[in-house]
Design a protein around this motif. Structure first.
Motif, mmCIF file in Angstrom:
data_model
loop_
_atom_site.group_PDB
_atom_site.id
_atom_site.type_symbol
_atom_site.label_atom_id
_atom_site.label_comp_id
_atom_site.label_asym_id
_atom_site.label_seq_id
_atom_site.Cartn_x
_atom_site.Cartn_y
_atom_site.Cartn_z
ATOM 1 N N UNK A 106 0.852 -1.189 0.000
ATOM 2 C CA UNK A 106 0.000 0.000 0.000
ATOM 3 C C UNK A 106 0.886 1.237 0.000
ATOM 4 N N UNK A 107 0.583 2.208 -0.860
ATOM 5 C CA UNK A 107 1.316 3.475 -0.783
ATOM 6 C C UNK A 107 0.324 4.631 -0.728
ATOM 7 N N UNK A 108 0.718 5.687 -0.019
ATOM 8 C CA UNK A 108 -0.120 6.888 0.086
ATOM 9 C C UNK A 108 0.755 8.108 -0.159
ATOM 10 N N UNK A 109 0.230 9.027 -0.939
ATOM 11 C CA UNK A 109 0.996 10.235 -1.271
ATOM 12 C C UNK A 109 0.019 11.353 -1.647
ATOM 13 N N UNK A 110 0.343 12.556 -1.261
ATOM 14 C CA UNK A 110 -0.454 13.689 -1.746
ATOM 15 C C UNK A 110 0.219 14.224 -3.005
ATOM 16 N N UNK A 147 -3.798 6.788 -3.365
ATOM 17 C CA UNK A 147 -3.529 5.529 -2.672
ATOM 18 C C UNK A 147 -3.350 4.444 -3.728
ATOM 19 N N UNK A 148 -2.280 3.681 -3.635
ATOM 20 C CA UNK A 148 -2.154 2.536 -4.540
ATOM 21 C C UNK A 148 -2.105 1.251 -3.715
ATOM 22 N N UNK A 174 -6.477 4.630 -6.235
ATOM 23 C CA UNK A 174 -7.670 5.364 -5.780
ATOM 24 C C UNK A 174 -7.252 6.780 -5.398
ATOM 25 N N UNK A 175 -8.083 7.734 -5.794
ATOM 26 C CA UNK A 175 -7.774 9.134 -5.475
ATOM 27 C C UNK A 175 -8.908 9.771 -4.688
ATOM 28 N N UNK A 176 -8.516 10.610 -3.736
ATOM 29 C CA UNK A 176 -9.501 11.375 -2.972
ATOM 30 C C UNK A 176 -9.118 12.839 -3.043
ATOM 31 N N UNK A 177 -10.027 13.664 -3.568
ATOM 32 C CA UNK A 177 -9.786 15.098 -3.681
ATOM 33 C C UNK A 177 -9.804 15.722 -2.285
ATOM 34 N N UNK A 178 -8.835 16.570 -1.997
ATOM 35 C CA UNK A 178 -8.703 17.054 -0.623
ATOM 36 C C UNK A 178 -9.383 18.387 -0.337
ATOM 37 N N UNK A 179 -9.600 19.207 -1.320
ATOM 38 C CA UNK A 179 -10.295 20.498 -1.127
ATOM 39 C C UNK A 179 -9.723 21.289 0.033
#
Lengths: 155, 132
Positions: free
Chosen positions: A76-80, A87-88, A144-149
């Protein structure tokens, strides 16, 4: 978490977790996402959405890609990247065609409600984008992507 | 997982799962529900006051057992959901299928005084009171 601003780009370091496909590791994965959220300063709603989407995705890897075998690995990787949390989830289990998975009809009455694919449906509802890549050599990658606003003051 | 009779009636059973109701915990929920059904219990409340997470595996278990219990003229009712759990039920449309109540007493009372078919649900409606 130091963020690097390349002109107009915001890029954090990539945080990574690699665990076996034991069901017990779902808690480890959930805790990892919580620590990433803290590190990146994500709010409660985004944290919950990402934790749940990752949990559902990893369960699918454990139950379907590895057919319940606990000796597989999931990375699992997480990055902004700019305004997105990316997230991959990577594995070398069995591939599948997400297009052929029927999505649940959430308006159907109880007697007609199927029980399948709720996890994939939740991932798609909770995240802004869900994309699968399958490669015979490289393995399976879910992005997967999540928009942060978020405002600039949060940086 | 705590399993006990309701304060209001011994015919109503209450399950109180704790913490994360994820894929790892779903089999235990399934076993508790199946054990109650095997004893002839058809009125079951799941009290979520000690749970903080529900994944699709547990939703699936609830869906299957609600269907089973309603076929036997009973029901599975949910109560005391956190805001996040209520949101998950809303996203999956289960809030319109399952009966959801703010408290265990209200859920149990609904078994004792089922709403008349020609009456609109009041405070014991079909999960809508938990919508944001």
């Amino acid at each position: 978490m130091p963020e690097v601003n390349h002109k107009d780009r915001t890029v954090t370091p990539k945080l990574e977790l690699c665990v076996s496909t034991k069901m017990e590791n779902l808690t480890v994965i959930g805790d990892f996402v919580a620590s990433v959220a803290k590190e990146f300063g994500l709010d409660d709603d985004v944290t919950f959405a990402v934790q749940m989407a990752v949990d559902e995705a990893c369960v699918n890897v454990m139950e379907h890609a590895y057919c319940g075998k606990s000796n597989g690995m999931v990375r699992l990787t997480c990055q902004i990247l700019d305004d997105d949390l990316v997230v991959t989830i990577h594995d070398h289990g069995r591939a599948f065609d997400p297009q052929t998975v029927p999505r649940p009809d959430i308006t159907a009455p109880l007697e007609k409600r199927g029980e399948g694919a709720l996890g994939l449906y939740l991932m798609e509802e909770l995240m802004d984008s869900v994309e699968f890549q399958f490669d015979a050599v490289q393995g399976n990658t879910l992005i997967m992507k999540k928009r942060l606003h978020r405002g600039k003051q949060a940086l | 997982m705590e399993s006990r009779p309701s304060d209001l009636s011994a015919d109503i059973s209450v399950l109180v799962p704790e913490g994360r109701l994820d894929a790892r915990a779903a089999p235990a929920l399934e076993q508790e529900l199946a054990a109650l059904e095997a004893r002839g219990v058809i009125q079951i409340v799941i009290n979520f006051s000690r749970a903080n997470y529900v994944s699709s595996s547990s939703l699936r278990v609830m869906l299957i057992h609600t269907r089973k219990l309603r076929q036997a003229s009973g029901d599975l009712k949910l109560c005391a959901l956190t805001e996040k759990i209520a949101e998950v039920l809303r996203i999956t449309g289960l809030d319109t299928i399952l009966d959801i109540f703010p408290s265990e007493n209200l859920a149990a009372q609904a078994f004792l005084t089922p709403p008349k078919a020609d009456m609109a649900p009041l405070t014991t409606g079909h999960g809508r009171e938990n919508r944001r």
